[in-house]
Design a protein around this motif. Structure first.
Motif, PDB file in Angstrom:
ATOM      1  N   ASP A  76       0.799  -1.224   0.000  1.00 36.04           N
ATOM      2  CA  ASP A  76       0.000   0.000   0.000  1.00 36.04           C
ATOM      3  C   ASP A  76       0.836   1.281   0.000  1.00 36.04           C
ATOM      4  OD1 ASP A  76       1.011   0.024   2.580  1.00 36.04           O
ATOM      5  OD2 ASP A  76      -0.957   0.095   3.564  1.00 36.04           O
ATOM      6  N   GLU A 122       1.573   6.864  -0.479  1.00 32.68           N
ATOM      7  CA  GLU A 122       0.495   5.893  -0.368  1.00 32.68           C
ATOM      8  C   GLU A 122       0.059   5.486  -1.775  1.00 32.68           C
ATOM      9  OE1 GLU A 122      -4.106   5.618   1.243  1.00 32.68           O
ATOM     10  OE2 GLU A 122      -2.842   7.261   1.938  1.00 32.68           O
ATOM     11  N   VAL A 180      -4.088  -3.895  -3.715  1.00 30.60           N
ATOM     12  CA  VAL A 180      -3.190  -4.099  -2.581  1.00 30.60           C
ATOM     13  C   VAL A 180      -3.430  -5.501  -2.020  1.00 30.60           C
ATOM     14  CG1 VAL A 180      -2.670  -3.358  -0.214  1.00 30.60           C
ATOM     15  CG2 VAL A 180      -3.002  -1.653  -2.018  1.00 30.60           C
TER      16      VAL A 180
END
Length: 153
Positions: free
Chosen positions: A40, A46, A89
């Protein structure tokens, strides 16, 4: 039976069981498996979306890498699959495995297979970050148009 038992680049989810089964052998005293998953974050960013794409020669280049490792390392079997397309993810992005009579050879061959796949096989990762920025990550050299690539004639 050849030492290189399974190689693929595919747009379907990967199976750890398939790769493990490909390297299982009565002559193997050690099996080493590496699983690369989508995380992630990357370098302080991010990650909100990720996609892999590959050059048409990618599977032939993966074959070259695996064949070389099979000759240079004392292995019973090798296997490797890499996923392309959009991944979430936690998804499996790559699974490689090596089996050998002893653990040291299995570890060495597995490490070489993932490391050389990442440096020599033209598969690229496109990450989109939560900030809206995006970046291409990992661009191995690609043969020039028309240049011969082993295993593609």
């Amino acid at each position: 039976m050849t030492a290189v038992r399974l190689l693929d680049i595919r747009d379907a989810p990967l199976s750890l069981d398939e790769v493990y089964a490909a390297v299982t052998d009565p002559a193997a005293g050690g099996i080493c498996v590496f699983i690369g998953t989508v995380r992630d974050h990357d370098e302080g960013h991010e990650v909100s979306a990720l996609g892999y794409s590959s050059h048409p020669t990618a599977l032939a280049r993966l074959r070259d890498v695996a064949d070389r490792i099979a000759v240079e390392c004392d292995v019973v079997a090798l296997a490797g699959v890499h996923r392309v397309g959009d991944l979430a993810v936690g998804d499996l992005a790559v699974v490689v495995a090596a089996s050998a009579a002893h653990r040291a050879q299995a570890f060495e061959a597995c490490r070489r297979l993932i490391d050389e796949l990442k440096t020599d096989v033209p598969v690229w990762k496109h990450q989109t970050y939560a900030s809206g920025d995006a970046a291409w990550v990992g661009s191995p050299d690609v043969p020039a148009a028309g240049a011969p690539v082993a295993g593609t004639d």
